[in-house]
Design a protein around this motif. Structure first.
Motif, PDB file in Angstrom:
ATOM      1  N   ASP A  38       0.783  -1.182   0.065  1.00 13.12           N
ATOM      2  CA  ASP A  38      -0.208   0.009   0.004  1.00 13.12           C
ATOM      3  C   ASP A  38       0.906   1.327  -0.116  1.00 13.12           C
ATOM      4  O   ASP A  38       0.477   2.346   0.352  1.00 13.12           O
ATOM      5  CB  ASP A  38      -1.279   0.031   1.220  1.00 13.12           C
ATOM      6  CG  ASP A  38      -0.021   0.002   2.619  1.00 13.12           C
ATOM      7  OD1 ASP A  38       1.189  -0.101   2.484  1.00 13.12           O
ATOM      8  OD2 ASP A  38      -0.882   0.191   3.543  1.00 13.12           O
ATOM      9  N   ALA A  39       2.031   1.153  -0.628  1.00 15.37           N
ATOM     10  CA  ALA A  39       3.020   2.316  -0.481  1.00 15.37           C
ATOM     11  C   ALA A  39       2.665   3.512  -1.206  1.00 15.37           C
ATOM     12  O   ALA A  39       1.732   3.342  -2.337  1.00 15.37           O
ATOM     13  CB  ALA A  39       4.325   1.757  -1.106  1.00 15.37           C
ATOM     14  N   THR A  40       3.025   4.897  -1.087  1.00 19.76           N
ATOM     15  CA  THR A  40       2.535   6.012  -1.449  1.00 19.76           C
ATOM     16  C   THR A  40       3.935   6.537  -2.241  1.00 19.76           C
ATOM     17  O   THR A  40       4.960   6.677  -1.461  1.00 19.76           O
ATOM     18  CB  THR A  40       1.991   7.102  -0.873  1.00 19.76           C
ATOM     19  OG1 THR A  40       2.761   7.553   0.270  1.00 19.76           O
ATOM     20  CG2 THR A  40       0.376   6.530  -0.106  1.00 19.76           C
ATOM     21  N   TYR A  41       3.788   7.181  -3.264  1.00 17.84           N
ATOM     22  CA  TYR A  41       5.009   7.583  -4.132  1.00 17.84           C
ATOM     23  C   TYR A  41       4.423   8.865  -4.582  1.00 17.84           C
ATOM     24  O   TYR A  41       3.567   8.905  -5.343  1.00 17.84           O
ATOM     25  CB  TYR A  41       5.501   6.625  -5.092  1.00 17.84           C
ATOM     26  CG  TYR A  41       6.629   7.300  -5.763  1.00 17.84           C
ATOM     27  CD1 TYR A  41       8.129   6.832  -5.072  1.00 17.84           C
ATOM     28  CD2 TYR A  41       6.562   7.912  -6.920  1.00 17.84           C
ATOM     29  CE1 TYR A  41       9.236   7.427  -5.672  1.00 17.84           C
ATOM     30  CE2 TYR A  41       7.874   8.231  -7.494  1.00 17.84           C
ATOM     31  CZ  TYR A  41       9.030   7.998  -6.937  1.00 17.84           C
ATOM     32  OH  TYR A  41      10.297   8.474  -7.563  1.00 17.84           O
ATOM     33  N   THR A  42       5.093   9.930  -4.216  1.00 18.69           N
ATOM     34  CA  THR A  42       4.687  11.492  -4.588  1.00 18.69           C
ATOM     35  C   THR A  42       5.998  12.050  -5.251  1.00 18.69           C
ATOM     36  O   THR A  42       7.088  11.848  -4.488  1.00 18.69           O
ATOM     37  CB  THR A  42       4.180  12.518  -3.413  1.00 18.69           C
ATOM     38  OG1 THR A  42       2.980  11.407  -2.825  1.00 18.69           O
ATOM     39  CG2 THR A  42       3.505  13.534  -3.650  1.00 18.69           C
ATOM     40  N   VAL A  43       5.705  12.607  -6.110  1.00 18.62           N
ATOM     41  CA  VAL A  43       6.707  13.568  -6.905  1.00 18.62           C
ATOM     42  C   VAL A  43       6.509  15.027  -7.073  1.00 18.62           C
ATOM     43  O   VAL A  43       5.427  15.166  -7.391  1.00 18.62           O
ATOM     44  CB  VAL A  43       7.036  12.988  -8.193  1.00 18.62           C
ATOM     45  CG1 VAL A  43       8.210  13.673  -9.063  1.00 18.62           C
ATOM     46  CG2 VAL A  43       7.549  11.509  -8.170  1.00 18.62           C
TER      47      VAL A  43
END
Length: 146
Positions: A38-43
């Motif tokens: 359920d990881a989140t990745y934001t750029v």
């Protein structure tokens, strides 16, 4: 600092290095194994959110789509600091990324200077990335003259 903390810090450093190695080699499926499901990745680029993804299924599709447009990746990791709190940790790391893409028949290299802010969890006997925020602070693109 306890031996346990030192071991955790080394494992976390190895985790971010593995992220870079697998990305450079375009081993996206293996790279997804470094994240919680359920990881989140934001750029962020220039202070604006350009990507915000949750879950490794979606993240794998996005990373694979991006990798299909890149001929060569090269990542150099710099400093990494981590704060351990039992089975969770936070970390800040810095990377230099280079990507070569073809544009109108010419190779174009883009250099990115990136600061990552991470949240990690110790799960099933190993550290995983729970949340990664990438701040692309400096971006420079130029044609290669090879």
């Amino acid at each position: 600092m306890t031996l346990e903390i030192l071991k955790a810090k080394e494992e976390l450093r190895n985790l971010i290095d593995a992220y870079a190695y697998l990305g450079d080699e375009k081993k996206i499926s293996e790279q997804m194994g470094l994240f919680t499901k359920d990881a989140t990745y934001t750029v962020y680029m220039n202070g604006v959110v350009i990507a915000n993804t949750t879950g490794t299924d979606v993240l794998e599709k996005e990373f694979s789509g991006h990798a299909s447009q890149v001929k060569t990746y090269f990542t150099l990791n710099g400093q990494h600091t981590a704060k351990i709190n039992g089975d969770t940790a936070t970390g800040i790391s810095f990377s230099q990324l280079k990507m070569i893409r073809e544009n109108e028949g010419k190779d174009v290299i883009t250099d990115y200077s990136v600061k990552y802010e991470d949240k990690y969890v110790f799960q099933d006997g190993r550290w995983l990335i729970k949340e990664r925020v990438g701040y692309f602070l400096i971006i420079e693109a130029r044609a290669l003259s090879n």
